[in-house]
Design a protein around this motif. Structure first.
Motif, mmCIF file in Angstrom:
data_model
loop_
_atom_site.group_PDB
_atom_site.id
_atom_site.type_symbol
_atom_site.label_atom_id
_atom_site.label_comp_id
_atom_site.label_asym_id
_atom_site.label_seq_id
_atom_site.Cartn_x
_atom_site.Cartn_y
_atom_site.Cartn_z
ATOM 1 N N MET A 112 0.733 -1.276 -0.173
ATOM 2 C CA MET A 112 0.107 -0.066 0.138
ATOM 3 C C MET A 112 1.305 0.922 -0.008
ATOM 4 O O MET A 112 1.777 0.906 0.396
ATOM 5 C CB MET A 112 -0.820 0.098 1.391
ATOM 6 C CG MET A 112 -2.341 -0.451 0.756
ATOM 7 S SD MET A 112 -3.512 0.096 2.130
ATOM 8 C CE MET A 112 -3.326 -1.376 2.870
ATOM 9 N N ILE A 113 -0.369 2.366 -0.439
ATOM 10 C CA ILE A 113 1.303 3.815 -0.855
ATOM 11 C C ILE A 113 0.396 4.359 0.874
ATOM 12 O O ILE A 113 -0.994 4.609 0.881
ATOM 13 C CB ILE A 113 0.499 4.309 -1.703
ATOM 14 C CG1 ILE A 113 1.640 3.680 -2.875
ATOM 15 C CG2 ILE A 113 1.314 5.448 -2.278
ATOM 16 C CD1 ILE A 113 1.169 3.963 -4.545
ATOM 17 N N ARG A 114 0.519 5.230 1.475
ATOM 18 C CA ARG A 114 1.411 5.983 2.439
ATOM 19 C C ARG A 114 1.189 7.649 2.107
ATOM 20 O O ARG A 114 1.860 7.736 1.012
ATOM 21 C CB ARG A 114 2.116 5.885 3.380
ATOM 22 C CG ARG A 114 2.089 7.009 4.629
ATOM 23 C CD ARG A 114 3.280 6.754 5.720
ATOM 24 N NE ARG A 114 3.316 8.050 6.402
ATOM 25 C CZ ARG A 114 2.646 7.170 7.950
ATOM 26 N NH1 ARG A 114 2.163 5.945 8.555
ATOM 27 N NH2 ARG A 114 2.517 7.957 8.833
ATOM 28 N N GLN A 115 0.277 7.999 2.200
ATOM 29 C CA GLN A 115 0.196 10.217 1.571
ATOM 30 C C GLN A 115 0.521 10.697 3.081
ATOM 31 O O GLN A 115 -0.241 10.546 3.808
ATOM 32 C CB GLN A 115 -0.977 10.088 1.236
ATOM 33 C CG GLN A 115 -1.583 11.455 0.364
ATOM 34 C CD GLN A 115 -2.432 12.304 0.176
ATOM 35 O OE1 GLN A 115 -3.009 10.699 -0.593
ATOM 36 N NE2 GLN A 115 -2.613 13.060 -0.893
ATOM 37 N N ASN A 116 1.009 11.454 3.338
ATOM 38 C CA ASN A 116 0.690 12.876 4.589
ATOM 39 C C ASN A 116 0.663 13.770 4.401
ATOM 40 O O ASN A 116 1.201 14.161 3.192
ATOM 41 C CB ASN A 116 2.376 12.426 4.716
ATOM 42 C CG ASN A 116 3.313 11.279 5.344
ATOM 43 O OD1 ASN A 116 1.843 10.074 6.391
ATOM 44 N ND2 ASN A 116 4.663 11.003 5.879
ATOM 45 N N ILE A 117 0.026 14.515 4.994
ATOM 46 C CA ILE A 117 -0.507 15.402 4.455
ATOM 47 C C ILE A 117 0.256 17.031 5.551
ATOM 48 O O ILE A 117 -0.642 16.985 6.916
ATOM 49 C CB ILE A 117 -2.499 15.141 4.041
ATOM 50 C CG1 ILE A 117 -3.268 14.477 3.587
ATOM 51 C CG2 ILE A 117 -2.790 16.902 3.880
ATOM 52 C CD1 ILE A 117 -2.501 14.496 2.525
ATOM 53 N N SER A 118 -0.208 17.688 4.555
ATOM 54 C CA SER A 118 1.078 18.796 5.575
ATOM 55 C C SER A 118 0.508 19.828 5.723
ATOM 56 O O SER A 118 -0.135 19.617 4.383
ATOM 57 C CB SER A 118 2.216 18.859 5.278
ATOM 58 O OG SER A 118 3.032 20.403 5.730
ATOM 59 N N SER A 119 0.449 20.290 6.409
ATOM 60 C CA SER A 119 -0.060 21.829 6.599
ATOM 61 C C SER A 119 0.858 23.077 6.204
ATOM 62 O O SER A 119 0.010 23.787 6.393
ATOM 63 C CB SER A 119 -1.488 21.799 7.700
ATOM 64 O OG SER A 119 -0.216 22.123 8.685
#
Length: 143
Positions: free
Chosen positions: A1-8
């Protein structure tokens, strides 16, 4: 699976080592979110306004992860004064009255800044077939 980190883009994300949201497959977890706009607290003294601002920030993070508020299945609400439950609940209901995620509201002794009255976490689950990461968001890491 792929992990996507969302940054503010908040400076403390790197200092503390966290992401605004993380998506793995069809699950999106949004970190505890407060009414911070840069280094300013929005809605000082107003739990309703803080909750609305927080939920707008959560909505933006979900959109960056390819999700919507309609896919939220759980919220966790931390308040510094449970006596403000009605104001917080009213704002929550404006976003979720038709969605009705499982929700918890608890009183905590304090948040990071004394002006912060509310902190909210959210979990969204996309359809089982919608496990593609938003290709416009980076970085993507293999899990």
């Amino acid at each position: 699976m792929i992990r996507q980190n969302i940054s503010s883009g908040a400076v403390w994300e790197n200092t503390i080592g966290y992401s605004r949201a993380v998506r793995v497959g069809n699950v999106v977890e949004v970190a505890g979110t407060t009414a911070m706009d840069g280094d300013q607290v929005v809605g000082i003294g107003n739990a309703y306004e803080q909750t609305r601002f927080i939920l707008q920030k959560i909505e933006k993070a979900l959109q960056e992860a390819g999700a919507t508020m309609q896919q939220v299945v759980r919220t966790r609400i931390y308040v510094t004064d449970i006596g403000q439950w009605d104001a917080v609940g009213r704002a929550h209901g404006e976003f979720f009255s038709d969605i009705k995620p499982a929700a918890t509201m608890v009183q905590v002794s304090a948040l990071i800044r004394p002006e912060q009255l509310v902190e909210i976490e959210a979990t969204a689950i996309l359809s089982a077939t919608d496990d593609q990461i938003n290709p416009n968001a980076i970085p993507d890491d293999e899990v």
